[in-house]
Scaffold this active site. Structure first.
Site, PDB file in Angstrom:
ATOM      1  N   ASN A   1       0.851  -1.189   0.000  1.00  0.00           N
ATOM      2  CA  ASN A   1       0.000   0.000   0.000  1.00  0.00           C
ATOM      3  C   ASN A   1       0.887   1.240   0.000  1.00  0.00           C
ATOM      4  OD1 ASN A   1      -2.431   1.537   0.264  1.00  0.00           O
ATOM      5  ND2 ASN A   1      -1.987   1.802   2.442  1.00  0.00           N
TER       6      ASN A   1
ATOM      7  N   HIS B   1       0.893   5.237   1.377  1.00  0.00           N
ATOM      8  CA  HIS B   1       0.195   6.123   2.296  1.00  0.00           C
ATOM      9  C   HIS B   1       0.819   7.519   2.222  1.00  0.00           C
ATOM     10  CE1 HIS B   1      -2.237   7.252   5.682  1.00  0.00           C
ATOM     11  NE2 HIS B   1      -1.173   7.840   6.188  1.00  0.00           N
TER      12      HIS B   1
HETATM   13  C1  GRF Z   1      -2.812   8.556  -2.907  1.00  0.00           C
HETATM   14  O1  GRF Z   1      -2.565   9.785  -2.285  1.00  0.00           O
HETATM   15  C2  GRF Z   1      -2.404   7.421  -2.011  1.00  0.00           C
HETATM   16  O2  GRF Z   1      -1.325   7.746  -1.176  1.00  0.00           O
HETATM   17  C3  GRF Z   1      -3.641   7.193  -1.196  1.00  0.00           C
HETATM   18  O3  GRF Z   1      -4.708   7.402  -2.080  1.00  0.00           O
HETATM   19  C4  GRF Z   1      -4.312   8.321  -3.091  1.00  0.00           C
HETATM   20  C5  GRF Z   1      -4.650   7.698  -4.412  1.00  0.00           C
HETATM   21  O4  GRF Z   1      -4.473   8.579  -5.494  1.00  0.00           O
HETATM   22  N1  GRF Z   1      -3.599   5.867  -0.617  1.00  0.00           N
HETATM   23  P1  GRF Z   1      -4.625   8.061  -6.994  1.00  0.00           P
HETATM   24  O5  GRF Z   1      -6.019   7.446  -7.130  1.00  0.00           O
HETATM   25  O6  GRF Z   1      -3.548   7.050  -7.240  1.00  0.00           O
HETATM   26  O7  GRF Z   1      -4.467   9.279  -7.844  1.00  0.00           O
END
Ligand code: GRF
Length: 207
Positions: A108, A110
């Site tokens: 994941n 974050h």
């Molecule tokens: C990102 O900021 C990620 O860190 C978080 O959700 C967001 C997803 O953005 N878990 P995207 O859909 O990849 O543009």
């Protein structure tokens, strides 16, 4: 043989796009064979189609409990012989059964420096707290919330006059840089988990 990757995304999918682009330009040493979403309107699904990647949407409200929904997803992942699940803005919590089944094979990203600012609003929470430094964390997923072993982190300063939108942009730029690297390390079998620590092996140390 290259690893088979599934990307889970609920929204915009800019991290999915970064992975696709990296794979075109440098190679992840794996192949994104599936994009999965719980949201039929996720832009990530369009990105998958545009890049001829199989995309699947399953409606969570059509399943009773989360375990049932996740069981269906596990079937799909098994059919596709998935080696690695990459969460990229997937907004549902995975059930314990799912996490156990794919132990050490789910990662994941974050948008904060874990263990600070866990949860869905990592960027805004750090900004509003008045932190001077925040960043991005890529980690393995365990049964807790944003608590699995950390693979990569990169810090970024929060400048005193910047807006939360500006900070968001900075964070996303870092995400798009480090997520493909973490996926590549996984695909190269270079991530060695020792308790809470993840070692990144040199290429010469593998095998
Ligand atoms: C990102 O900021 C990620 O860190 C978080 O959700 C967001 C997803 O953005 N878990 P995207 O859909 O990849 O543009």
């Amino acid at each position: 043989m290259g690893k088979r990757i599934a990307v889970f995304a609920s929204g915009f999918g800019s991290n999915l796009q970064a992975l696709i682009d990296y794979n075109k330009n440098h190679s992840l040493k794996g192949e994104i064979v599936l994009v999965f979403s719980n949201n039929k309107d996720a832009h990530a699904l369009n990105r998958a189609k545009k890049n001829k990647i199989k995309s699947v949407f399953l409606d969570p409200s059509a399943y009773g409990k989360r375990e049932q929904y996740d069981k269906k997803i596990i079937e799909l992942l098994e059919e596709e012989k998935i080696d690695l699940v990459v969460l990229a803005g997937y907004m549902l919590l995975l059930s314990q059964g799912f996490v156990r089944k794919f132990k050490n094979r789910i990662i994941n990203i974050h948008p904060a420096l874990l263990p600070s600012f866990k949860g869905t609003h990592g960027i805004k929470d750090a900004y509003e707290y008045g932190a001077k430094v925040t960043g991005v964390t890529v980690h393995f997923v365990d049964e807790g919330l944003d608590s699995g072993p950390i693979i990569l982190q990169q810090a970024v300063d929060i400048d005193q006059d910047e807006s939360v939108e500006e900070l968001e942009e900075k964070i996303h730029r870092i995400e798009h840089k480090i997520y493909p690297l973490a996926v590549k390390y996984f695909c190269e079998d270079r991530l060695k988990i020792e308790g809470k620590k993840v070692k990144i092996l040199n290429k010469n140390d593998i095998g």
